[in-house]
Write an enzyme that holds these catalytic residues in place. Structure first.
Site, PDB file in Angstrom:
ATOM      1  N   GLY A 179      44.020  41.967  37.630  1.00  0.00           N
ATOM      2  CA  GLY A 179      44.873  42.636  38.791  1.00  0.00           C
ATOM      3  C   GLY A 179      44.538  44.128  38.628  1.00  0.00           C
ATOM      4  CE  LYS A 197      44.362  57.793  45.415  1.00  0.00           C
ATOM      5  NZ  LYS A 197      43.829  56.961  44.153  1.00  0.00           N
TER       6      LYS A 197
END
Ligand SMILES: NC(=O)c1ccc[n+]([C@@H]2O[C@H](COP(=O)([O-])OP(=O)(O)OC[C@H]3O[C@@H](n4cnc5c(N)ncnc54)[C@H](OP(=O)(O)O)[C@@H]3O)[C@@H](O)[C@H]2O)c1
Length: 422
Positions: A179, A197
């Site tokens: 995940g 970012k």
């Protein structure tokens, strides 16, 4: 203080949970009851475990008079930008974790917000308070350099390749099973998430208003076990780095895999963890380390912005109360970057090849720092792999050499380079 959460998915749900679970502490610290009164989702039929009332009617929530702050956690670029713009037009504060929206629209949002609070601590490196660090704690400094590992998926994959000797595809599959990686991992492993970012940090550090298409972005999917072999042999780690570096009156902004000496602190940041190193002229180097993603860590950052709003903290959104007129910093073009390089070449095992390559390099201003020829393990092959590292040189010179080598008959595979970060 009534809060509406626009998008109650991984992060939004945790924002509600932490606000409810830590309610007394948050009230004591902020001086207000911060209450998540409503959440907005796309599909009300989806099974979910929400502690707050939900609606799929976003307009009705935007038009409510009793909401004090909006938290945007939907994801996307243009749709949330449109929604956040409407909210700011009503002078209502906004908190977001949406780095993609900020990578493209942070300057417009700053103008729209004016004096209305706009929080985005969660948009970079999840739970690490790097926005506050740059905007507040380090605000006295000229920032010389920022080096960040800011994508947990890529760092997990590279760590697995280095430590377990697995290939990129296998490490990616494992990350997906656990995940950590999306079904379509391009955004993470292609470097785009990291670039978004980096651009936010570059605005804070340098007041540079670049967009993703203005900077060098390379991902990690072409890294092979050959490169891992070299890295291990020469005591390097391979990391997907975001680099912002000031040189004279210009700034380099780049995202790419990089070789870093294993004894550097940032080289030891493994698995899904994130870290950002900031060097300032007064403070020296500071290293920030922590969870870069995940619902709970990201919610921690979102709520810190809500607490600031409750406390009426007033910080300029991108860190400047007036234009940076003393030193307008420009941006280096990607081919003006200066760094050291590693170059991997698969060549025909013939007399004269090495001399040819070294001549070509020196004629194009590349000076060789080290050279390694991997012993041939396949006796039937007539190819060898050569590894070079260079002294610091110009990206344009390196690219020219790679282009010239590609045309040589003795080169048997596409030349591959990785930048070396000191
Ligand atoms: N996940 C992380 O670890 C993390 C870390 C840092 C930053 N972020 C950022 O945080 C934001 C949210 O990420 P997430 O992982 O929480 O996403 P997510 O799990 O996909 O949740 C998104 C939520 O927004 C809702 N939504 C999407 N589009 C909508 C629309 N047009 N109208 C109404 N609701 C809509 C979705 O509704 P449905 O539930 O009905 O689909 C869902 O509840 C993104 O900007 C992401 O980049 C995430």
């Amino acid at each position: 203080m009534n809060v509406a959460i626009l998008g109650v998915g991984t992060v939004g749900n945790e924002v509600a949970n932490v606000l409810i679970r830590n309610q007394k502490l948050i009230s004591a610290r902020s001086g207000m009851h911060i209450v998540p009164v409503i959440g907005v989702v796309r599909d009300l039929k989806k099974a979910r475990n929400s502690q707050i009332p939900l609606t799929d009617d976003i307009d009705s929530v935007i038009n409510r008079d009793d909401i004090d702050v909006y938290v945007e956690l939907m994801g996307g670029i243009e749709k949330p930008y449109e929604i956040v713009s409407k909210i700011l037009a009503k002078n209502k504060p906004v908190v977001t974790a949406n780095k993609a929206m900020l990578a493209y629209h942070r300057n417009e949002l700053e103008r729209l917000a004016g004096d209305t609070p706009f929080g985005y601590e969660a948009s970079v490196a999840g739970g690490i308070p790097i926005i506050k660090a740059l905007r507040e704690g380090l605000s006295a400094n000229h920032i010389q350099k920022i080096v960040g590992i800011m994508n947990g998926t890529s760092n997990y994959i590279l760590t697995n390749m280095m430590q377990r000797g697995v290939k990129f595809d296998e490490a990616l599959k494992k990350a997906q099973e656990l995940g950590y990686a999306e079904a379509d991992p391009t955004f993470d492993v292609g470097g785009f998430d990291t670039a978004h970012k980096l651009l936010i940090l570059a605005s804070l550090a340098y007041s540079v208003h670049a967009k993703p298409e203005d900077i060098l972005i390379e991902g990690i999917s072409d890294i092979t076990n050959e490169d891992i072999y070299f890295a291990n042999e020469f005591e390097y780690a391979i990391k997907l780095l975001a680099v912002a570096k000031r040189r004279d009156d210009k700034v380099e902004l780049r995202v790419h895999p990089a070789l870093i000496q294993k004894d550097k602190m940032i080289a030891k940041v493994d698995g899904v963890m994130n870290a950002v190193s900031v060097s300032g002229d007064a403070v020296g180097e500071s290293l920030f380390y922590g969870a870069g993603a995940g619902g709970s860590a990201t919610a921690s950052a979102v709520i810190s912005d809500l607490i600031d709003i409750a406390r009426e903290v007033k910080n300029p959104m991108l860190g400047y109360k007036a234009p940076l007129e003393i030193l307008p910093l420009g941006l280096f073009k990607p081919n003006e970057i200066k760094t050291k390089y590693y170059l991997r070449l698969k060549v025909a095992d013939e007399i004269g090849v090495l001399a040819n390559i070294t001549n070509l390099m020196s004629q194009n201003n590349l000076s060789i720092d080290s050279f390694l020829q991997k012993p041939r393990t396949d006796k039937n092959s007539d190819c060898s792999t050569l590894y070079f590292t260079t002294h610091t040189c110009l990206e344009a010179d390196m690219l020219r050499v790679v282009g010239l080598l590609e045309k040589e008959n003795y080169i048997k595979d596409k030349p591959f380079m990785i930048r070396i970060e000191e």
